[in-house]
Write an enzyme that holds these catalytic residues in place. Sequence first.
Site, short mmCIF file in Angstrom:
data_model
loop_
_atom_site.label_atom_id
_atom_site.label_comp_id
_atom_site.label_asym_id
_atom_site.label_seq_id
_atom_site.Cartn_x
_atom_site.Cartn_y
_atom_site.Cartn_z
N SER A 47 64.40 -5.56 1.83
CA SER A 47 65.21 -4.86 0.85
C SER A 47 66.19 -5.79 0.13
CB SER A 47 65.94 -3.70 1.53
OG SER A 47 66.50 -2.82 0.60
N ASP A 55 67.33 -3.47 -6.49
CA ASP A 55 67.37 -4.45 -5.41
C ASP A 55 65.97 -4.99 -5.15
OD1 ASP A 55 66.19 -2.30 -4.11
OD2 ASP A 55 67.30 -2.58 -2.25
N ASP A 101 63.45 -4.49 -3.19
CA ASP A 101 62.26 -3.64 -3.07
C ASP A 101 62.34 -2.41 -3.95
OD1 ASP A 101 64.16 -2.29 -1.50
OD2 ASP A 101 62.64 -1.52 -0.12
N ASP A 154 64.23 0.20 -4.14
CA ASP A 154 64.59 1.56 -3.71
C ASP A 154 66.07 1.85 -3.98
OD1 ASP A 154 65.75 0.04 -1.68
OD2 ASP A 154 65.12 1.38 -0.07
#
Length: 443
Positions: free
Chosen positions: A101, A239, A241, A243
């Site tokens: 992430s 960010d 990834d 999400d």
Amino acid sequence: MAKYFGTDGIRGEVGKSVIKAEFMQKLGNAVGTLINDNGYPGFVIIGQDTRSSGKFLKFALVSGLNAAGIDVIDLGVVPTPIVAFMTVKYKAAAGFVITASHNKFTDNGVKLFSSSGFKLDDALEEEVEAKIDSDFIYQTECKFGNYKVAENFIDEYIENLFERFGSLVNYKGKVVIDCANGAASNHFEALLDRFCIDYISVASNPDGLNINVDCGATCTSNIKKAVIEHNADLGISLDGDADRIIIVDENAQEIDGDGILNIIAQYSNICGGTTGIVGTQMTNMSYENHYKSNNIPFIRSKVGDRYVLEDLVKHGYKIGGESSGHVINLNFGTTGDGLSTAIQLLAIFSQSDKPVSAFKLPGELMQQTMINVPLNFKVTSDHLAKLAGDVAKAEERLGSRGRVLLRPSGTEPVLRVMVEADTKDLATKEAEYLVEKVKQKLV
């Protein structure tokens, strides 16, 4: 207490934590064995972000799954929410994302989705952990799984959003996007092209090492600078990834996840509707007061988008999120989704000629000070009990002017000390007082 899972999957420094090829192989085999035990369809969907360690970890995971007889469909480099979306659409037994992430590139990990597209609950995580620590299971009669690459599935996700919002998005402003050199790179651009948005892209050139480096939703100075340089009307930062999402207005002023949630709540008719809002322990009190004054039911969950989701389902609400930028809208998906949220916001902003700043909550927000105290052990309720008296003293001094939150991070070895007050000086004073007590009693 979980052995491997944190608040958002499993993650750590590659080669110096559990994030090693051997562990990923065991994880894949553990989940594959559970899939077989429960009679689910024998295939899973997998994706990854742009970290250089992603491929070898992915293939280790695949080998464990294949050994258990599970087929794997690999979407390649894609945002986390797309894996969740495809897992549900194609009725896969599970979805995996190799990602850490917003963490630095030296970290990596895995997020795991159930067949319903939700992150695993505590009970299922415990089952997975028990299998990881059990014997490695090979499929009988050599009925091993297959591996297939299907990198064009992103088009289906984009078309799904266009079908829902194509008639609503007519945004004429200039947009700057920051993809954090992560999983949304190129994909976010393709999405905005589909909606005919005028945009400039920054931090969308991943090299395996530059993910989240001085960019993305955890380093908003980059998008603020870009908005000023390009005289843009809106900045959107994701960010690693994708999400999480943070936006900035035409004045380069940040609107965090709480602010985004508030905008969507005000225009929930455009975004599918909801009977209430779920925030977290970190949600600014100003938003809570605003919801109450407008008779919008509001509850706080524990920090972590999986807990936001649990409370959304429990209370029958559709929209929730976190200050950090996880925004969930169950009308359109099952997890935090920066791309979908961006399109929802563009649909809202398309409804008037008002600047983005006009959609923000009027007035000053309560002031927050958060200090991370590094610790070399996992904080438990017993540790927090030692600080209960100090917290009570701070709360007594704050009265109705603020609140206190001590929270162990689920992804980093730190204790987060957060104080909210009507002035920054007061918030900082009480936060520093509590940090000193933490150092005296725990360090």
